[in-house]
Design a protein around this motif. Sequence first.
Motif, PDB file in Angstrom:
ATOM      1  N   GLN A   1       0.822  -1.201   0.000  1.00 19.20           N
ATOM      2  CA  GLN A   1       0.000   0.000   0.000  1.00 19.20           C
ATOM      3  C   GLN A   1       0.862   1.260   0.000  1.00 19.20           C
ATOM      4  OE1 GLN A   1      -3.239  -0.028  -0.327  1.00 19.20           O
ATOM      5  NE2 GLN A   1      -3.615   2.162  -0.108  1.00 19.20           N
ATOM      6  N   SER A   2       2.022   1.208   0.660  1.00 17.83           N
ATOM      7  CA  SER A   2       2.890   2.384   0.697  1.00 17.83           C
ATOM      8  C   SER A   2       3.506   2.691  -0.663  1.00 17.83           C
ATOM      9  CB  SER A   2       4.001   2.176   1.729  1.00 17.83           C
ATOM     10  OG  SER A   2       4.906   1.173   1.308  1.00 17.83           O
ATOM     11  N   LEU A   3       3.596   1.693  -1.534  1.00  9.75           N
ATOM     12  CA  LEU A   3       4.163   1.890  -2.869  1.00  9.75           C
ATOM     13  C   LEU A   3       3.092   2.225  -3.908  1.00  9.75           C
ATOM     14  CD1 LEU A   3       6.717  -1.070  -2.907  1.00  9.75           C
ATOM     15  CD2 LEU A   3       7.221   1.365  -2.621  1.00  9.75           C
ATOM     16  N   ARG A   4       1.847   2.222  -3.491  1.00  6.69           N
ATOM     17  CA  ARG A   4       0.752   2.505  -4.419  1.00  6.69           C
ATOM     18  C   ARG A   4       0.517   4.010  -4.489  1.00  6.69           C
ATOM     19  NH1 ARG A   4      -5.285  -0.289  -4.198  1.00  6.69           N
ATOM     20  NH2 ARG A   4      -6.046   0.594  -6.177  1.00  6.69           N
ATOM     21  N   MET A   5       0.551   4.554  -5.681  1.00 11.56           N
ATOM     22  CA  MET A   5       0.398   5.987  -5.880  1.00 11.56           C
ATOM     23  C   MET A   5      -1.064   6.350  -6.154  1.00 11.56           C
ATOM     24  SD  MET A   5       3.828   6.926  -8.046  1.00 11.56           S
ATOM     25  CE  MET A   5       3.408   5.865  -9.437  1.00 11.56           C
ATOM     26  N   ALA A   6      -1.354   7.633  -6.141  1.00 15.38           N
ATOM     27  CA  ALA A   6      -2.737   8.102  -6.309  1.00 15.38           C
ATOM     28  C   ALA A   6      -3.310   7.758  -7.670  1.00 15.38           C
ATOM     29  CB  ALA A   6      -2.798   9.616  -6.083  1.00 15.38           C
ATOM     30  N   ASP A   7      -2.472   7.692  -8.695  1.00 13.79           N
ATOM     31  CA  ASP A   7      -2.968   7.387 -10.039  1.00 13.79           C
ATOM     32  C   ASP A   7      -3.103   5.904 -10.297  1.00 13.79           C
ATOM     33  OD1 ASP A   7      -0.351   6.682 -10.053  1.00 13.79           O
ATOM     34  OD2 ASP A   7       0.256   7.960 -11.736  1.00 13.79           O
ATOM     35  N   GLY A   8      -2.886   5.080  -9.277  1.00 11.85           N
ATOM     36  CA  GLY A   8      -3.031   3.644  -9.435  1.00 11.85           C
ATOM     37  C   GLY A   8      -1.734   2.921  -9.740  1.00 11.85           C
ATOM     38  N   GLY A   9      -0.684   3.646 -10.048  1.00 10.36           N
ATOM     39  CA  GLY A   9       0.595   3.023 -10.327  1.00 10.36           C
ATOM     40  C   GLY A   9       1.363   2.725  -9.054  1.00 10.36           C
ATOM     41  N   PHE A  10       2.617   2.306  -9.239  1.00 12.48           N
ATOM     42  CA  PHE A  10       3.437   1.945  -8.096  1.00 12.48           C
ATOM     43  C   PHE A  10       4.796   2.639  -8.218  1.00 12.48           C
ATOM     44  CE2 PHE A  10       0.413  -1.495  -8.494  1.00 12.48           C
ATOM     45  CZ  PHE A  10      -0.003  -1.691  -7.187  1.00 12.48           C
ATOM     46  N   GLY A  11       5.318   3.058  -7.073  1.00 15.57           N
ATOM     47  CA  GLY A  11       6.598   3.743  -7.052  1.00 15.57           C
ATOM     48  C   GLY A  11       6.881   4.268  -5.659  1.00 15.57           C
ATOM     49  N   ILE A  12       7.884   5.112  -5.566  1.00 13.76           N
ATOM     50  CA  ILE A  12       8.316   5.656  -4.267  1.00 13.76           C
ATOM     51  C   ILE A  12       7.844   7.101  -4.091  1.00 13.76           C
ATOM     52  CG2 ILE A  12      10.301   4.114  -4.135  1.00 13.76           C
ATOM     53  CD1 ILE A  12      12.026   6.488  -5.052  1.00 13.76           C
ATOM     54  N   ALA A  13       6.822   7.476  -4.853  1.00  9.03           N
ATOM     55  CA  ALA A  13       6.342   8.856  -4.775  1.00  9.03           C
ATOM     56  C   ALA A  13       5.857   9.209  -3.373  1.00  9.03           C
ATOM     57  CB  ALA A  13       5.230   9.077  -5.798  1.00  9.03           C
ATOM     58  N   ASN A  14       5.235   8.243  -2.662  1.00 10.14           N
ATOM     59  CA  ASN A  14       4.749   8.512  -1.315  1.00 10.14           C
ATOM     60  C   ASN A  14       5.904   8.802  -0.353  1.00 10.14           C
ATOM     61  OD1 ASN A  14       2.033   8.081  -2.044  1.00 10.14           O
ATOM     62  ND2 ASN A  14       2.272   5.869  -1.798  1.00 10.14           N
ATOM     63  N   TYR A  15       7.009   8.099  -0.531  1.00 16.51           N
ATOM     64  CA  TYR A  15       8.174   8.333   0.314  1.00 16.51           C
ATOM     65  C   TYR A  15       8.816   9.683  -0.004  1.00 16.51           C
ATOM     66  CZ  TYR A  15       7.813   3.390   1.545  1.00 16.51           C
ATOM     67  OH  TYR A  15       7.374   2.181   2.010  1.00 16.51           O
ATOM     68  N   VAL A  16       8.868  10.010  -1.295  1.00  9.47           N
ATOM     69  CA  VAL A  16       9.413  11.311  -1.694  1.00  9.47           C
ATOM     70  C   VAL A  16       8.565  12.434  -1.121  1.00  9.47           C
ATOM     71  CG1 VAL A  16       9.928  12.811  -3.651  1.00  9.47           C
ATOM     72  CG2 VAL A  16      10.461  10.364  -3.779  1.00  9.47           C
ATOM     73  N   ALA A  17       7.236  12.260  -1.179  1.00  2.28           N
ATOM     74  CA  ALA A  17       6.339  13.284  -0.643  1.00  2.28           C
ATOM     75  C   ALA A  17       6.490  13.415   0.871  1.00  2.28           C
ATOM     76  CB  ALA A  17       4.892  12.942  -1.006  1.00  2.28           C
ATOM     77  N   PHE A  18       6.700  12.299   1.559  1.00  3.92           N
ATOM     78  CA  PHE A  18       6.855  12.359   3.020  1.00  3.92           C
ATOM     79  C   PHE A  18       8.110  13.124   3.397  1.00  3.92           C
ATOM     80  CE2 PHE A  18       8.705  10.700   6.931  1.00  3.92           C
ATOM     81  CZ  PHE A  18       7.655  10.834   7.818  1.00  3.92           C
ATOM     82  N   PHE A  19       9.229  12.784   2.780  1.00  2.00           N
ATOM     83  CA  PHE A  19      10.490  13.427   3.127  1.00  2.00           C
ATOM     84  C   PHE A  19      10.624  14.830   2.538  1.00  2.00           C
ATOM     85  CE2 PHE A  19      11.674   8.938   3.785  1.00  2.00           C
ATOM     86  CZ  PHE A  19      12.203   9.036   5.063  1.00  2.00           C
ATOM     87  N   SER A  20       9.664  15.226   1.720  1.00  2.00           N
ATOM     88  CA  SER A  20       9.683  16.589   1.181  1.00  2.00           C
ATOM     89  C   SER A  20       9.030  17.583   2.122  1.00  2.00           C
ATOM     90  CB  SER A  20       8.974  16.630  -0.177  1.00  2.00           C
ATOM     91  OG  SER A  20       9.611  15.781  -1.113  1.00  2.00           O
ATOM     92  N   GLU A  21       8.318  17.087   3.127  1.00  3.29           N
ATOM     93  CA  GLU A  21       7.623  17.957   4.068  1.00  3.29           C
ATOM     94  C   GLU A  21       8.496  18.205   5.303  1.00  3.29           C
ATOM     95  OE1 GLU A  21       4.823  19.599   4.095  1.00  3.29           O
ATOM     96  OE2 GLU A  21       4.147  18.981   2.101  1.00  3.29           O
ATOM     97  N   PRO A  22       8.847  19.442   5.613  1.00  2.00           N
ATOM     98  CA  PRO A  22       9.644  19.731   6.822  1.00  2.00           C
ATOM     99  C   PRO A  22       8.966  19.263   8.105  1.00  2.00           C
ATOM    100  CG  PRO A  22       9.611  21.629   5.344  1.00  2.00           C
ATOM    101  CD  PRO A  22       8.617  20.654   4.806  1.00  2.00           C
ATOM    102  N   PHE A  23       7.632  19.335   8.127  1.00  2.35           N
ATOM    103  CA  PHE A  23       6.912  18.886   9.323  1.00  2.35           C
ATOM    104  C   PHE A  23       7.160  17.402   9.570  1.00  2.35           C
ATOM    105  CE2 PHE A  23       3.111  16.864  11.127  1.00  2.35           C
ATOM    106  CZ  PHE A  23       3.044  17.512  12.350  1.00  2.35           C
ATOM    107  N   ASN A  24       7.106  16.600   8.518  1.00  2.00           N
ATOM    108  CA  ASN A  24       7.328  15.161   8.669  1.00  2.00           C
ATOM    109  C   ASN A  24       8.757  14.869   9.108  1.00  2.00           C
ATOM    110  OD1 ASN A  24       4.698  14.714   7.795  1.00  2.00           O
ATOM    111  ND2 ASN A  24       5.302  14.447   5.657  1.00  2.00           N
ATOM    112  N   ILE A  25       9.713  15.599   8.567  1.00  2.00           N
ATOM    113  CA  ILE A  25      11.106  15.418   8.972  1.00  2.00           C
ATOM    114  C   ILE A  25      11.263  15.755  10.455  1.00  2.00           C
ATOM    115  CG2 ILE A  25      13.475  16.158   8.601  1.00  2.00           C
ATOM    116  CD1 ILE A  25      12.395  14.519   6.341  1.00  2.00           C
TER     117      ILE A  25
END
Length: 289
Positions: A45-69
């Motif tokens: 589920q963590s590798l599933r993107m909003a458009d239905g594909g798969f990748g590390i976009a969710n991880y990139v989005a998480f580490f792109s937020e200063p609040f999450n860091i």
Amino acid sequence: MTAVQGMTAAAPSRATFDRIALLAAPGLSFLALFYALPLALLLFQSLRMADGGFGIANYVAFFSEPFNIGVLMRTLRVALLTTLLALVIAYPTAIAMNRAKGVWLTVFLVAMVLPMSLGVIVKAFAWSILFRANGALNQILQAVGLTDAPLRMLFTETALVIGAANVFLPFMVLPIYAVLQQQKAYLADAAASLGAGPFFRFFHVALPLTLPGIVAGAAFVFSLSVSMYVIPSLIVGETQQNMPMLIARSFLYLRNEQLGSTISAILLIIAISVVLGSTWLAGRLGARE
């Protein structure tokens, strides 16, 4: 003739081992069904993107937020401080337990084991009561004249570290105590007879021999601290969120399964890294010993 006898002797032992290995099948099946499979689905589920594909976009989005860091760094910092505080308290406690005999040893063991039977909520709520402005700690400080007004203890990181270290203390004491029990009692006396002082005996004899227990206890406490949810919720609340609280908010309030799964996967990676690292370090220390 001897080689043939060796082969016939090895065959039954291998067959016996195979039959014994079957005893682990029920436990392994249970873990695979109720532990490994949900974790695999979580990672999927963590590798599933909003458009239905798969990748590390969710991880990139998480580490792109200063609040999450900031939440991740706070979680690791609290876990590290909790581990260090638990170690400072646990080491002399384990030494005292190792030297205790009879009734005193029973008292130590009961004091370590009995709190583990209590729920985490009970212990965390008890600390939240102690840290209140009108709690026992502030009343004692004012009664002895150390403070004129109540100190702000609750909803602070210091209170969280103290409360968590108290809850997880047995997981640090018992591994160190187990290692101390295996040590030879005459080693310190032998070092003293050779002219070694107390500090030399501690840092060059006692401490190196107890490093496997320290590593095991630190791995336990750090893993528990980095994944705690109830203790921060009761002691610091939403003012200082950690990763498990962020997971709960993602699943329960934001209804964002991708974000919650991504944070869960990051925590899982941290936990696996701690276990593998501690196992490797303990093996190295054991081989050196």
